[in-house]
Design a protein around this motif. Structure first.
Motif, PDB file in Angstrom:
ATOM      1  N   UNK A 148      11.367  -4.703  -3.345  1.00 14.60           N
ATOM      2  CA  UNK A 148      10.182  -5.247  -3.014  1.00 14.60           C
ATOM      3  C   UNK A 148       9.639  -4.673  -1.981  1.00 14.60           C
ATOM      4  N   UNK A 149      10.162  -4.180  -0.742  1.00 16.31           N
ATOM      5  CA  UNK A 149       9.649  -3.466   0.282  1.00 16.31           C
ATOM      6  C   UNK A 149       9.114  -2.103  -0.187  1.00 16.31           C
ATOM      7  N   UNK A 150      10.038  -1.365  -0.703  1.00 15.87           N
ATOM      8  CA  UNK A 150       9.275  -0.103  -1.435  1.00 15.87           C
ATOM      9  C   UNK A 150       8.202  -0.250  -2.294  1.00 15.87           C
ATOM     10  N   UNK A 151       8.277  -1.247  -3.239  1.00 21.37           N
ATOM     11  CA  UNK A 151       6.833  -1.620  -3.948  1.00 21.37           C
ATOM     12  C   UNK A 151       5.819  -1.606  -3.094  1.00 21.37           C
ATOM     13  N   UNK A 152       5.912  -2.610  -1.833  1.00 21.59           N
ATOM     14  CA  UNK A 152       4.715  -2.529  -1.081  1.00 21.59           C
ATOM     15  C   UNK A 152       4.192  -1.272  -0.274  1.00 21.59           C
ATOM     16  N   UNK A 153       5.316  -0.499   0.018  1.00 19.35           N
ATOM     17  CA  UNK A 153       4.816   0.824   0.360  1.00 19.35           C
ATOM     18  C   UNK A 153       3.967   1.442  -0.851  1.00 19.35           C
ATOM     19  N   UNK A 154       4.538   1.457  -1.955  1.00 22.98           N
ATOM     20  CA  UNK A 154       3.755   2.159  -2.925  1.00 22.98           C
ATOM     21  C   UNK A 154       2.304   1.634  -3.419  1.00 22.98           C
ATOM     22  N   UNK A 155       2.409   0.170  -3.372  1.00 23.30           N
ATOM     23  CA  UNK A 155       1.350  -0.488  -4.061  1.00 23.30           C
ATOM     24  C   UNK A 155       0.389  -1.155  -3.058  1.00 23.30           C
ATOM     25  N   UNK A 156       0.687  -1.071  -1.801  1.00 27.04           N
ATOM     26  CA  UNK A 156       0.095  -1.801  -0.758  1.00 27.04           C
ATOM     27  C   UNK A 156      -1.349  -1.985  -0.786  1.00 27.04           C
ATOM     28  N   UNK A 157      -2.009  -0.974  -1.000  1.00 22.50           N
ATOM     29  CA  UNK A 157      -3.614  -0.892  -0.883  1.00 22.50           C
ATOM     30  C   UNK A 157      -4.065  -1.814  -2.040  1.00 22.50           C
ATOM     31  N   UNK A 158      -3.676  -1.862  -3.171  1.00 21.80           N
ATOM     32  CA  UNK A 158      -3.993  -2.645  -4.303  1.00 21.80           C
ATOM     33  C   UNK A 158      -3.637  -4.038  -3.998  1.00 21.80           C
ATOM     34  N   UNK A 159      -2.438  -4.350  -3.593  1.00 25.18           N
ATOM     35  CA  UNK A 159      -1.905  -5.649  -3.343  1.00 25.18           C
ATOM     36  C   UNK A 159      -2.636  -6.370  -2.272  1.00 25.18           C
ATOM     37  N   UNK A 160      -2.996  -5.272  -1.281  1.00 26.59           N
ATOM     38  CA  UNK A 160      -3.954  -5.983  -0.029  1.00 26.59           C
ATOM     39  C   UNK A 160      -5.368  -6.414  -0.643  1.00 26.59           C
ATOM     40  N   UNK A 161      -5.927  -5.786  -1.217  1.00 24.12           N
ATOM     41  CA  UNK A 161      -7.131  -5.999  -1.921  1.00 24.12           C
ATOM     42  C   UNK A 161      -7.023  -7.184  -2.816  1.00 24.12           C
ATOM     43  N   UNK A 162      -5.885  -7.435  -3.536  1.00 24.23           N
ATOM     44  CA  UNK A 162      -5.775  -8.843  -4.297  1.00 24.23           C
ATOM     45  C   UNK A 162      -5.876  -9.829  -3.209  1.00 24.23           C
ATOM     46  N   UNK A 163      -4.797  -9.655  -2.213  1.00 26.80           N
ATOM     47  CA  UNK A 163      -4.819 -10.896  -1.360  1.00 26.80           C
ATOM     48  C   UNK A 163      -6.033 -11.033  -0.495  1.00 26.80           C
ATOM     49  N   UNK A 164      -6.985 -10.224  -0.182  1.00 24.73           N
ATOM     50  CA  UNK A 164      -8.312 -10.251   0.452  1.00 24.73           C
ATOM     51  C   UNK A 164      -9.197 -11.084  -0.365  1.00 24.73           C
ATOM     52  N   UNK A 165      -8.946 -10.957  -1.640  1.00 21.41           N
ATOM     53  CA  UNK A 165      -9.977 -11.532  -2.386  1.00 21.41           C
ATOM     54  C   UNK A 165     -10.091 -13.239  -2.684  1.00 21.41           C
ATOM     55  N   UNK A 166      -8.906 -13.588  -2.019  1.00 17.64           N
ATOM     56  CA  UNK A 166      -8.713 -15.028  -1.718  1.00 17.64           C
ATOM     57  C   UNK A 166      -8.829 -15.676  -0.372  1.00 17.64           C
ATOM     58  N   UNK A 167      -9.468 -16.733   0.006  1.00 14.48           N
ATOM     59  CA  UNK A 167      -9.480 -17.269   1.367  1.00 14.48           C
ATOM     60  C   UNK A 167      -8.442 -17.237   2.066  1.00 14.48           C
ATOM     61  N   UNK A 168      -7.388 -18.048   1.227  1.00  9.08           N
ATOM     62  CA  UNK A 168      -6.132 -18.559   1.978  1.00  9.08           C
ATOM     63  C   UNK A 168      -5.534 -17.227   2.381  1.00  9.08           C
ATOM     64  N   UNK A 169      -5.082 -16.425   1.437  1.00  6.15           N
ATOM     65  CA  UNK A 169      -4.316 -15.341   1.598  1.00  6.15           C
ATOM     66  C   UNK A 169      -5.038 -14.147   2.439  1.00  6.15           C
ATOM     67  N   UNK A 170      -6.317 -14.159   2.434  1.00  5.96           N
ATOM     68  CA  UNK A 170      -7.084 -13.445   3.601  1.00  5.96           C
ATOM     69  C   UNK A 170      -7.063 -13.752   4.811  1.00  5.96           C
ATOM     70  N   UNK A 171      -6.976 -14.980   5.126  1.00  5.60           N
ATOM     71  CA  UNK A 171      -7.156 -15.416   6.753  1.00  5.60           C
ATOM     72  C   UNK A 171      -5.773 -16.011   7.002  1.00  5.60           C
ATOM     73  N   UNK A 172      -4.916 -16.169   5.915  1.00  2.52           N
ATOM     74  CA  UNK A 172      -3.479 -16.676   6.390  1.00  2.52           C
ATOM     75  C   UNK A 172      -3.546 -18.172   6.764  1.00  2.52           C
ATOM     76  N   UNK A 173      -4.856 -18.817   6.459  1.00  4.73           N
ATOM     77  CA  UNK A 173      -5.056 -20.160   6.985  1.00  4.73           C
ATOM     78  C   UNK A 173      -5.149 -21.204   5.865  1.00  4.73           C
TER      79      UNK A 173
END
Length: 438
Positions: free
Chosen positions: A124-149
């Motif tokens: 899982x951690x290695x995948x985050x290292x490889x695909x982190x940019x794409x995964x962050x973009x997905x998370x930032x597209x949703x308010x809850x996961x963008x702001x962690x609130x």
């Protein structure tokens, strides 16, 4: 005989985060219980950093793990789920060296007695290292996961503070600075800054606060010069403003109605010689008030009682000053108390409003004519602040809103609001109410 090995810090942090995020435990209580298991100060510091950042970021990385795992782990393997979240926190938030963070987190899975999960943790951690940019973009597209609130709180911030919402939400996700309050009875702020420099501890005076010292880095406060002797205490700068807004003078009779852990009581006594009564409902928190008073060399009458039921404890002598640091959502201190975002619900606000109104109504008769009542919350929600104070003023002909003008924050109805991040302070609301003389 060899000493037993200290616990694995990351494994201990995973236990802590699972308790906080998945079982509703308080981060303060969990850290107070687990920290003493680590004898090394650096390990204790890492534990606090991991747990605080993990709770602060949970709503982001919990969602990330759902996207990265074929089968959710939070029910069957809650501690491993928390450990994975902490692995992402190390890589993405704390920005620890990737090789060390991954290797240590994999080892923590073994330390937790889950060696078969080590490979999954690594993957899982290695995948985050490889695909982190794409995964962050997905998370930032949703308010809850963008702001962690939580969504309800994001909506409330946008409704109440539309022009400030983005910066308020962002500020809640930054680590709060470690701010000290210098005890005036023991020495000056300049003298204490000299002691810190001699100890090679980087710090500066807060430019807008008379007693505040801000450390450049977090540290074990018990090891600071003079801490054990009561020369300083830990208190956010916004809370330190309370002593100014009370407009205190020697000899006044003062009530701190919701006093634990005693920081505001102690600050007032450091400034002036007062007849101080500190009332606290929670019997489990009363000893903390007494401990702080003793360490700082201060004296107050401490009473375990319900401040909203003064018939049970008031002696009939009016107070010159009353402080109501009212129970609230704590929405203004999420950076310092990140677990609040995980535990607080929108449905809690109505019950808190009832307590806030009850305290104001019950304690107003105890204030002497010409006296001042300071209503304070660590909330940024208008429903807990001006929506409480304005109707109270309208219903009490002998009450008036006294002016507040601080170098940070903004007017908010009859009071003043500091939003999280203003002058790098926590978010607090203040309303100063004066009682007219007959």
């Amino acid at each position: 005989m060899a000493k037993p090995a200290a616990p694995d810090t990351r494994a201990l942090a995973a236990h802590a985060l699972a308790e906080i995020a998945l079982r509703g435990a308080s981060s303060r209580e969990v850290l107070a219980r687990l920290t003493p298991q680590l004898p090394d100060a650096r390990d204790r510091g890492l534990l606090h950093a991991l747990v605080q950042a993990g709770a602060r970021s949970w709503l982001r990385y919990d969602i990330a793990l759902d996207r990265m795992l074929d089968k959710p782990l939070r029910r069957k393997e809650p501690t491993i789920h928390a450990l994975l979240a902490l692995g992402l926190v190390q890589l993405d938030v704390l920005e620890l060296p990737a090789y060390a963070a991954v290797a240590a987190t994999v080892q923590a899975a073994r330390s937790l007695g889950r060696p078969r999960m080590a490979g999954l943790v690594n993957a899982v951690l290695r995948r985050w290292q490889r695909e982190g940019d794409a995964l962050r973009a997905q998370l930032d597209a949703d308010d809850v996961s963008r702001w962690a609130q939580p969504a309800w709180l994001i909506d409330a911030v946008r409704r109440d503070w539309p022009r400030d919402a983005e910066r308020v939400l962002a500020a809640a996700n930054r680590e709060a600075p470690l701010t000290l309050r210098v005890n005036r009875r023991h020495g000056t702020r300049d003298a204490y800054l000299d002691r810190l420099r001699e100890s090679e501890i980087a710090a500066h005076a807060h430019p807008e606060l008379d007693d505040a010292v801000v450390l450049a880095n977090s540290t074990d406060v018990t090891r600071l010069p003079g801490f054990a002797d009561g020369d300083v205490a830990v208190q956010d700068g916004a809370a330190q403003l309370t002593a100014d807004l009370l407009d205190l003078a020697d000899g006044q009779r003062v009530l701190d109605a919701c006093a634990a852990p005693g920081g505001k009581t102690c600050h007032a006594l450091e400034r002036h010689r007062l007849d101080m009564l500190a009332v606290e409902l929670d019997a489990g928190r009363v000893p903390r008030i007494r401990e702080n008073l003793q360490r700082l060399g201060l004296d107050a009458h401490v009473l375990q009682a319900d401040a909203a039921q003064p018939d049970a404890w008031w002696d009939g002598t009016p107070f010159d000053r009353i402080l109501i640091d009212a129970p609230c959502s704590a929405s203004g201190v999420l950076r310092r108390r990140p677990d609040v975002r995980l535990h607080r619900r929108a449905t809690d606000i109505a019950a808190l409003n009832a307590i806030q109104r009850q305290l104001l109504d019950a304690l107003w008769p105890l204030l002497a004519p010409g006296g001042r009542l300071l209503y304070v919350t660590c909330s940024l929600l208008r429903a807990e602040n001006e929506t409480i104070v304005a109707p109270f003023l309208a219903a009490h002909a002998d009450a008036e809103a006294l002016p507040i003008a601080l170098p940070m924050g903004q007017a908010a109805g009859p009071g003043w609001q500091i939003l999280p991040g203003d002058a790098d302070l926590d978010g607090l609301y203040y309303a100063a109410l004066g009682k007219r003389r007959a």
